[in-house]
Enzyme design. Structure first.
Site, PDB file in Angstrom:
ATOM      1  N   HIS A  30       0.955  -1.372   0.113  1.00 38.37           N
ATOM      2  CA  HIS A  30      -0.103  -0.158   0.133  1.00 38.37           C
ATOM      3  C   HIS A  30       0.794   1.398   0.138  1.00 38.37           C
ATOM      4  O   HIS A  30       1.817   1.973   0.812  1.00 38.37           O
ATOM      5  CB  HIS A  30      -1.216   0.151   1.259  1.00 38.37           C
ATOM      6  N   HIS A  88      -2.386   2.984  -8.393  1.00 33.04           N
ATOM      7  CA  HIS A  88      -2.681   1.746  -9.764  1.00 33.04           C
ATOM      8  C   HIS A  88      -2.047   1.893 -10.720  1.00 33.04           C
ATOM      9  O   HIS A  88      -2.121   3.109 -11.313  1.00 33.04           O
ATOM     10  CB  HIS A  88      -3.663   1.247  -9.168  1.00 33.04           C
ATOM     11  N   HIS A 147      -4.155   4.050  -3.580  1.00 33.73           N
ATOM     12  CA  HIS A 147      -3.380   2.581  -3.442  1.00 33.73           C
ATOM     13  C   HIS A 147      -2.900   2.785  -5.356  1.00 33.73           C
ATOM     14  O   HIS A 147      -3.564   3.047  -6.006  1.00 33.73           O
ATOM     15  CB  HIS A 147      -4.028   1.604  -3.189  1.00 33.73           C
ATOM     16  N   THR A 161      -9.268   8.218  -7.114  1.00 29.97           N
ATOM     17  CA  THR A 161     -10.151   8.343  -6.455  1.00 29.97           C
ATOM     18  C   THR A 161     -10.037   7.198  -4.898  1.00 29.97           C
ATOM     19  O   THR A 161     -10.440   7.057  -4.601  1.00 29.97           O
ATOM     20  CB  THR A 161     -11.320   7.413  -7.381  1.00 29.97           C
ATOM     21  N   HIS A 221      -3.287   1.979 -14.972  1.00 35.96           N
ATOM     22  CA  HIS A 221      -4.813   1.231 -15.817  1.00 35.96           C
ATOM     23  C   HIS A 221      -4.028   0.570 -17.000  1.00 35.96           C
ATOM     24  O   HIS A 221      -3.335   1.250 -18.087  1.00 35.96           O
ATOM     25  CB  HIS A 221      -5.504   2.712 -15.592  1.00 35.96           C
TER      26      HIS A 221
END
Ligand code: 5GP
Ligand code: ZN
Length: 116
Positions: free
Chosen positions: A49, A102, A100, A97, A104
């Site tokens: 995290h 990420h 953590h 939003t 896409h």
């Protein structure tokens, strides 16, 4: 590995919340986005995290490196032979939003108009 008990992606990475996984190893997990913006829309998520690149430590950097090295194989497994786009939203102006980190992974059609 760092984890946040209130974080949805930590819970998905730990298998505590179901997701439609397309790839997983000890460092990262990739699963289909709930609200897809392209025919193929997968989130590639380091299992540790941290919210943003600014908060990334050495362990996180290793996981992101591994993610970038693995994405071509994930994309190939998803049939994205024509190419794909990666997007990493960072903070409010980018509309992040889920806090953590990420990546896409978008594809499955000609993605058309580009911001860069
Ligand atoms: P961001 O706007 O933070 O870059 O992207 C967050 C993404 O996570 C959004 O595209 C949203 O659809 C996706 N998302 C949010 N919650 C969940 C969830 O519980 N499961 C899955 N599969 N995707 C989620
Ligand atoms: Zn998390």
């Amino acid at each position: 590995m760092k984890s946040d008990e209130n974080c949805i992606f930590c819970k998905i990475a730990a298998g505590q919340i179901p997701s439609n996984k397309v790839y997983e190893d000890e460092k990262i997990v990739a699963f289909k986005d709930l609200n897809p913006q392209a025919p193929v829309h997968v989130l590639v998520v380091p299992k540790a995290h941290f919210a943003t690149l600014a908060e990334m430590d050495e362990e996180g950097a290793e996981l992101v490196k591994h993610a970038l090295q693995t994405i071509p194989r994930i994309a190939a497994g998803l049939g994205l032979s024509g190419g794909y786009r990666l997007i990493v939203n960072q903070g409010e102006d980018a509309g992040q939003t889920v806090h953590h980190l990420h990546i896409h992974l978008l594809g499955g059609k000609s993605l058309g108009e580009k911001i860069v």
